[in-house]
Each structure stands twice: as C-alpha cells, then as structure tokens.
Design a protein around this motif. Structure first.
Motif, short mmCIF file in Angstrom:
data_model
loop_
_atom_site.label_atom_id
_atom_site.label_comp_id
_atom_site.label_asym_id
_atom_site.label_seq_id
_atom_site.Cartn_x
_atom_site.Cartn_y
_atom_site.Cartn_z
N THR A 40 0.81 -1.21 0.20
CA THR A 40 0.07 -0.11 0.03
C THR A 40 0.91 1.22 0.13
N VAL A 41 1.93 1.05 0.84
CA VAL A 41 2.88 2.48 0.93
C VAL A 41 3.62 2.58 -0.66
N ALA A 42 3.91 1.45 -1.23
CA ALA A 42 4.33 1.67 -2.70
C ALA A 42 3.24 2.25 -3.80
N ASP A 43 2.03 1.87 -3.55
CA ASP A 43 1.11 2.54 -4.65
C ASP A 43 0.91 3.72 -4.03
N ARG A 44 0.96 4.27 -2.79
CA ARG A 44 0.63 5.70 -2.45
C ARG A 44 1.75 6.69 -2.65
N TYR A 45 2.91 6.19 -2.26
CA TYR A 45 4.14 7.29 -2.06
C TYR A 45 5.47 6.96 -2.89
N ILE A 46 5.51 5.75 -3.55
CA ILE A 46 6.83 5.46 -4.20
C ILE A 46 6.29 5.50 -6.16
N PRO A 47 6.67 6.73 -6.72
CA PRO A 47 6.56 6.77 -8.02
C PRO A 47 6.99 5.46 -8.81
N ASN A 48 6.25 5.22 -9.68
CA ASN A 48 6.64 4.06 -10.82
C ASN A 48 7.11 2.84 -10.17
N LEU A 49 6.64 2.45 -9.14
CA LEU A 49 6.81 1.15 -8.46
C LEU A 49 5.65 0.35 -8.00
N ASP A 50 5.58 -1.07 -8.59
CA ASP A 50 4.62 -1.94 -8.34
C ASP A 50 5.16 -3.03 -7.75
N THR A 51 4.75 -3.25 -6.28
CA THR A 51 5.43 -4.30 -5.56
C THR A 51 4.43 -5.63 -5.83
N MET A 52 5.19 -6.71 -5.74
CA MET A 52 4.65 -7.99 -6.07
C MET A 52 4.50 -8.77 -4.70
N LEU A 53 3.37 -9.14 -4.19
CA LEU A 53 3.26 -9.91 -3.09
C LEU A 53 3.51 -11.58 -3.30
N VAL A 54 4.58 -12.03 -2.82
CA VAL A 54 4.93 -13.52 -2.89
C VAL A 54 4.46 -14.09 -1.91
N TYR A 55 3.63 -15.21 -1.81
CA TYR A 55 3.27 -15.84 -0.74
C TYR A 55 4.13 -16.84 -0.64
N ARG A 56 5.13 -16.76 0.00
CA ARG A 56 6.32 -17.81 0.26
C ARG A 56 7.26 -17.09 1.11
N LEU A 57 7.97 -17.86 2.09
CA LEU A 57 8.85 -17.42 3.09
C LEU A 57 10.00 -16.58 2.41
N ASP A 58 10.26 -17.24 1.29
CA ASP A 58 11.49 -16.94 0.37
C ASP A 58 11.41 -17.51 -1.00
N ARG A 59 12.52 -17.17 -1.81
CA ARG A 59 12.63 -17.86 -3.19
C ARG A 59 12.71 -19.26 -2.77
#
Length: 462
Positions: free
Chosen positions: A276-295
């Motif tokens: 949500t922070v990325a959407d509101r405050y960081i221009p030109n950044l889309d974050t991907m929510l990865v439902y996993r502990l890590d890679r």
C-alpha cells in the motif's frame, strides 16, 4: 453466481457505503501527513547509495571468515566503516542514534567450523512515546564467491548485499531528521551466507531485551534490474512473506482450520502494508506480493525473526541474475561472472530504499497494531469485533477492513472511532476476511491485524 456487471455494482455500492462512514480524518491533516511521507521518499539519494556501495566493494571481500584487523580489507574494516557512518549520522541529529554491536562467537558449524566472532552493527533511533516498539530495516554485510568457504578471493558483493547495507545507511540519514513515536532500527547483519547467524544473534538479542518488533524489512539484493531471464525492469519489486507462523501450536492450527487466516499472518499483513505504501508514495513502483517465506528452496536473514514469531519480510528486486550471485570473478565462453558494481542500478536501489524509509516512518508515527482482536458472527446476519482498547493518547480510533477471501488486498474499510467493539450490520462473516487497524489523530495507520492468534503482531502469543 453473480453476473460480472451485477457483482461490480454490488462492490461499488459497498465501497461507497464504507467511504461515507463517520469519523473521517480531517482532509488537511491527511494531506500534511501524506506530504511528509512524500518528502521522505524524495530525500533518498541514489548518488549517496552508489558511493556507499563502492566503498563496501572496495574492501575486497566481506566474507564472514575474512580479515578483521586490516583497515582496508575484509569484514572487520567493512563493519567499522558502517559503524563510523552511523556515528556521523548520529552526530548530525544530536546523538539521536544508539549504536551497538550485537555479536556472538560461532563455531562447530558446517560453514563456520572454527570460532569466529559474528558482529552485527545496529543503530536504534528511539521513539519518543514507545521506545520499545520497533520497526527494523536490515541488510547483510558479508559477501561470498562460488566456494562458500573461500574467504580470501575478491568478493565484491555489490548487489548481494552491499546494495541492502547502503540502503540501510541511507534510510538512517533520511529518517534521523525526524522524530517518531515508535523506534526505528537500522541493522547491518553479518554471517548470512554462512547460515543466517547474524539474524539469529539479533533475534536472540531482541527476545532477551523484550523488543516489541512489529516489522522486520530485510533487504537482500535491491539493485539489479536485468535478470537472467533477459528482462530489464526498474518498476517492480518483490515482497516475500510467510503464511502461518512456524511457531503456531496445534491448538492454534485447529482454530485456524475453521476460522481461516492461512494468508493473514502478521508477516503477510506487513507485506500488504508495504504494498500500500508503494502504491501511494513511491512513484513508478509496483510491488509483487509473493506468498512464500523466500525464493524457492532458498533463505534470507528475515527467517530467524520469523522462526521466533516476529513479523518479517524480504524486499528485493524482481528479476535476479544468477551469473552475478555467488560467483568467482571470471569470464567463460563470453559470459562475465561476478557481483560487480557495474551490475547495480543506483536509482533502483534508491527507489527500494525509499519504500523502506516511508514504510518505517509510517509505522513509527502510527499507533501500535491493535491487540487481542476477536471476531464473532457464526449463523448471524452481522459480524462483530472486539479488541483491547489502548491507552495511547495518539490514537484517534480504529478502522475495520474486509475483503473477499480470494482477494490479495483489503477492499473495504470503515472507520469506527475510539471504541473497543463494533458490529458490521448485514456483513456476513462467512464471505469475507476481516482485520482491524489503529489510526492516529494525524491519520497514520498501523498494519491491519487479522483476528485471533494467527494475525497478532505479538510474537509471544501462545
């Protein structure tokens, strides 16, 4: 099943009803706070981050088992330089940083057979009203080449993970100019490549000192924009978060089976908050929510915090380039291998550093997440909530969130004021997932808390 047009109309009507709820934060306060966060995002310097990465690369190797006496080479020189940078920052803010070394001697391990002191450099910016409530940004000091036990060869570790450490230092430079209610922690961790030992050591320190850590933002490789897959992209990032806590008891697992929450751990709602922070405050950044502990089948320094029940996530680039990770410096068959600084995009590293800085500022200004959140509503037309009303006078009230169970982000919300319980009339519990956030008088919100033990931000919940 609803036809698409009817379902869309239903969603629109529900959203309108939510937005029309009473107790809306004053528009001028909301704008002021949004501007503060925009200012923080804009203050991060790609030039300073690039300079810090170069300095870390110039130490030759930062392997956990490398030289510690030299002033110019090895992990000892690197961590002394990091500590000196924190000291400079603290001097500029009137001593606002408490700088500590959190260390332990490790031996008898597969990757650390002989005794080695693993030292973390940690700077704490204490909150004015809740100094023991913390949000943390971390990066890893150490580097490696192809042979994880090779501690003498040059190992620049420019992206993995000088980029993360440089981000931590830069976040400290920016946020030290502000005062927060909760504490902000900047952590440069050692021993990651040898077995996540720095994270284990700091986790134990946090538990021993009863730190109320409500979020660990582990930054591991935040500077590469061109992947092994041929994709070049500086507009996306990944946030990895675990589902249910690994420390969950059998009784908690049984409750979760019947009430849900597999995708609503504190770590996962921390990830949603960052998104949500990325959407509101960081221009030109889309974050991907990865439902996993890590890679897949891999690890990072947020895991020791997760292992202890803390909310912790990994923030990193979207497209990794494996020729530039854990590689000897060489050229074979026309392919150049090695984690050198020419593979780092400083502007991108600055963008992800801004994401961290704004997230930490927002959480540190916001009240603590609600505690003891409970929900009822089986075989009823409405859904009822209760929570522990805080005596924190910065709290204006609480906000209820809900979403369809198949949706990744919260869809609807209702501000309900400074109460300890509330009923959503004619919202059937079976059809949604729910959560509660705390809201300050200035409009800052905590992460959303899913009801019950599964979503609590209290890592000691039993």
């Amino acid at each position: 099943m609803l036809k698409p047009s009817i379902k869309l109309l239903k969603l629109s009507m529900l959203a309108f009803a939510c937005s029309a709820s009473s107790g809306v934060i004053a528009a001028d306060m909301q704008y002021k706070d949004q501007q503060n966060l925009h200012d923080i995002a804009a203050s991060v310097s790609a030039e300073r981050i690039g300079s810090d990465i170069q300095t870390l690369v110039d130490f030759g190797t930062r392997h956990t088992l490398s030289e510690t006496k030299s002033d110019t080479r090895g992990i000892g020189a690197a961590r002394r330089w990091i500590k000196a940078e924190f000291e400079k920052i603290s001097a500029q803010c009137g001593g606002c940083l408490e700088i500590i070394e959190v260390s332990d001697t490790i031996s008898g391990e597969k990757r650390i057979p002989d005794p080695v002191e693993v030292v973390n450099i940690v700077a704490i910016q204490r909150g004015s009203t809740e100094p023991n409530r913390m949000v943390m940004m971390s990066g890893d000091i150490d580097s490696r080449v192809s042979d994880v036990m090779d501690f003498t060869s040059d190992s620049p570790g420019a992206n993995d993970n000088a980029s993360g450490v440089a981000g931590v230092i830069e976040a400290a430079r920016v946020l030290s100019k502000y005062k927060f209610n909760g504490s902000v922690v900047y952590a440069a961790l050692s021993g990651e490549e040898q077995g996540l030992f720095g994270g284990k050591i700091l986790t134990a320190h946090a538990q021993k000192n009863n730190w109320q850590v409500h979020g660990v933002l582990n930054n591991d490789m935040i500077g590469n924009i061109t992947g092994i897959n041929g994709v070049t992209d500086n507009t996306t990032a990944r946030i990895f978060s675990e589902g249910t806590r690994v420390v969950e008891t059998k009784a908690q697992a049984r409750t979760r089976r019947f009430t849900g929450g597999e995708v609503d751990s504190a770590s996962r709602n921390l990830a949603r908050y960052i998104d949500t922070v990325a959407d509101r405050y960081i221009p030109n950044l889309d974050t991907m929510l990865v439902y996993r502990l890590d890679r897949f089948a891999r690890g990072g320094h947020h895991r020791p915090f997760n292992d202890a029940g803390f909310a912790a996530v990994r923030i990193m680039e979207t497209n990794e380039h494996y020729d530039r990770q854990h590689q000897d410096l060489r050229t074979e068959n026309g392919i150049t291998y090695g984690d050198t600084i020419d593979g780092v995009d400083f502007d991108y590293a600055a963008k992800l550093t801004s994401l961290n800085a704004v997230t930490m500022a927002s959480m540190a200004w916001a009240p603590a997440p609600p505690k003891d959140v409970k929900i009822t509503g089986a075989v009823k037309a409405s859904t009822s909530f209760s929570w522990q009303k805080s005596n924190d006078d910065t709290i204006a009230g609480y906000k209820i969130y809900w979403r369809y169970t198949s949706e990744p982000q919260w869809q609807f919300s209702k501000y309900v004021g400074n109460v300890a319980d509330f009923t959503l009339e004619n919202v059937v519990i079976d059809n949604y997932y729910f959560g509660i956030s705390s809201v300050s008088h200035d409009g800052f919100e905590s992460p959303v808390v899913f009801p019950g033990d599964v979503g609590s931000f209290d890592h000691n919940i039993k």
